[in-house]
Design a protein around this motif. Structure first.
Motif, PDB file in Angstrom:
ATOM      1  N   GLU A 107       0.849  -1.199   0.000  1.00 39.53           N
ATOM      2  CA  GLU A 107       0.000   0.000   0.000  1.00 39.53           C
ATOM      3  C   GLU A 107       0.888   1.254   0.000  1.00 39.53           C
ATOM      4  OE1 GLU A 107      -3.176  -0.036   2.895  1.00 39.53           O
ATOM      5  OE2 GLU A 107      -4.227   1.573   1.833  1.00 39.53           O
ATOM      6  N   ASP A 109       1.088   4.069   1.409  1.00 37.84           N
ATOM      7  CA  ASP A 109       1.579   4.777   2.609  1.00 37.84           C
ATOM      8  C   ASP A 109       2.876   4.178   3.136  1.00 37.84           C
ATOM      9  OD1 ASP A 109      -0.185   2.630   3.202  1.00 37.84           O
ATOM     10  OD2 ASP A 109      -0.474   3.326   5.254  1.00 37.84           O
ATOM     11  N   HIS A 110       3.208   2.956   2.691  1.00 40.00           N
ATOM     12  CA  HIS A 110       4.480   2.336   3.093  1.00 40.00           C
ATOM     13  C   HIS A 110       5.382   2.039   1.910  1.00 40.00           C
ATOM     14  CE1 HIS A 110       2.363   1.927   6.798  1.00 40.00           C
ATOM     15  NE2 HIS A 110       1.447   1.184   6.210  1.00 40.00           N
ATOM     16  N   ASP A 191       1.227  -3.033   9.030  1.00 38.78           N
ATOM     17  CA  ASP A 191      -0.034  -2.513   9.560  1.00 38.78           C
ATOM     18  C   ASP A 191      -0.508  -3.246  10.826  1.00 38.78           C
ATOM     19  OD1 ASP A 191      -0.466  -0.496   7.706  1.00 38.78           O
ATOM     20  OD2 ASP A 191      -1.657  -1.739   6.360  1.00 38.78           O
TER      21      ASP A 191
HETATM   22 FE1  FEO Z   1      -2.303  -0.921   4.545  1.00 35.87          FE
HETATM   23 FE2  FEO Z   1      -0.751   1.404   6.369  1.00 35.87          FE
HETATM   24  O1  FEO Z   1      -1.238   0.533   4.816  1.00 35.87           O
END
Ligand code: FEO
Length: 415
Positions: A107, A109-110, A191
């Motif tokens: 994802e 954000d990472h 996460d």
């Molecule tokens: Fe599932 Fe923090 O991304």
């Protein structure tokens, strides 16, 4: 932990991004010997996935592990934080000489800075599972020749430090995995075990952390409870001393989050009723207040949210261990009020462990909300204990009926 400080220049600038780029001071926690937190805090972010409210912001934790021979970066950061990541890595190492970029989760954000890091570190290999490569390719450009695929139990020797990979799929995407550092007993869980807050560095600094983690679990992990239980089983004998998730504080006291996760993933509920409702002219509210008072009188813990003014994250948190859900949904134009429809859809999608449900509502000249709620909840495993739909304002007799439904719900919840 030691903190690396250099002088800083703070330029007055309206743009937060420009302000961040001007920073020359960073806190880089050393969470274990030669293991550094090089991610970012996003203090002012207030929404995630265009859905989840973030009252305390969040963090995108990325970790640099320096062995005697090799250096690895575990996960990256959200778009807009690339330069901060670069600066932090260069304060404790040399990004150009990075050997491995490990991706636990694709994802953005990472994983959004994958390409940025691989361009700055020309020798670094991109390390993830087969599923990880597949998901990463959907979102990020990867140089084929630099991909190293790993599987369950594989490891990388950094010299005095080993990175072992544990496949933990569907937490909450298909490709998710953990990375474990046995020499320091650190689990990098991405996460899983996370919390959306920018506050604090370590768990001991945040009193309400378990509540924040519960909210996060309800929003992100609850639909995948079975997969979470499987992942906990895989890691139970590792003797983990530090849990380093990708959002929120790092746990120096792993039991603080392992114990609640054990309970949540098993779907253990409390004698608690979550009431979510909408009311236009007070009729549905009167029925909801009546059932709330009845449940309280019967010894049930009640949590109530008016969907007009509620934070959906609070509702998600209470769904994690509520044994029953009471929905108050008036009829608008032949169906549920749109906010009640949204709330019901979320309940269905988040797949909470609640066993029992009640639907109450009112209408002016033609019902429909009750039927629609029944259809929406039919595929769930929630047993509907009682329903009542009234025209206009509920009469005394109808409110007595609500009390009866409340008592029956309380009785079921105790058995
Ligand atoms: Fe599932 Fe923090 O991304």
């Amino acid at each position: 932990m030691y903190r690396i400080l250099v002088h800083f220049i703070l330029r007055v600038n309206d743009s937060e991004e420009s302000w961040r780029k001007s920073m020359e001071i960073y806190n880089i926690p050393e969470i274990a010997r030669n293991v550094f937190g090089v991610g970012s805090k996003d203090w002012n972010r207030r929404i995630f996935d265009s859905l989840i409210p973030l009252p305390e912001g969040t963090s995108y934790n990325s970790y640099l592990v320096k062995g005697e021979k090799k250096t690895a970066l575990i996960d990256t950061v959200n778009p807009g934080f690339e330069e901060e990541l670069e600066a932090k890595i260069n304060m404790v190492s040399d990004l150009k000489k990075l050997d491995y970029l490990i991706m636990n989760h694709a994802e953005p954000d990472h994983a959004n800075a994958i390409r940025f890091i691989l361009e700055k570190a020309p020798e670094a290999l991109f390390v993830t599972t087969k599923k990880g490569v597949k998901m990463a390719k959907l979102y990020h450009e990867l140089p084929e020749a630099r991909i190293k695929i790993v599987a369950e139990g594989d490891s990388l020797d950094l010299g005095g430090k080993t990175l072992r990979f544990i496949e933990a799929p569907w937490l909450h995407w298909p490709e998710t995995m953990f990375t474990y550092l046995p020499e320091d007993k650190v689990l990098f869980s991405c996460d899983f075990f996370g919390a959306h807050t920018a506050q604090g560095v370590y768990d001991e600094e945040i009193e309400e952390l378990v509540s924040l983690a519960k909210r996060y679990y309800g929003e992100i992990m609850m639909p995948f409870g079975k997969m979470g239980a499987r992942a906990l089983e895989k890691i139970k004998d590792l003797g983990i001393e530090i849990i380093a998730p990708s959002h929120g504080p790092i746990y120096k006291n792993p039991k603080r989050i392992l114990d609640p996760y054990e309970k949540w993933t098993q779907g253990k509920t409390e004698n608690k009723a979550l009431i979510v409702y909408v009311s236009m002219w007070g009729s549905t509210r009167e029925m909801i207040r009546t059932i709330a008072e009845t449940l309280l009188k019967e010894g049930v813990d009640v949590r109530m949210y008016d969907l007009v003014a509620s934070d959906i994250g609070d509702v998600a948190r209470e769904l994690v261990d509520s044994r029953s859900i009471v929905l108050g949904a008036p009829t608008v134009l032949g169906g549920m009020h749109p906010l009640a429809l949204y709330g019901t859809y979320l309940v269905k999608a988040l797949n909470p462990p609640a066993k029992y449900g009640v639907v109450l509502g009112s209408f002016g000249w033609g019902g429909g909300a009750l039927k629609q709620a029944g259809e929406l909840l039919a595929p769930s495993k929630i047993e509907i204990v009682g329903t009542l739909q009234v025209q206009g304002r509920a009469s005394r007799e109808k409110l007595k009926k609500v009390e009866e439904i409340g008592r029956e719900l309380a009785r079921k919840m105790k058995t």
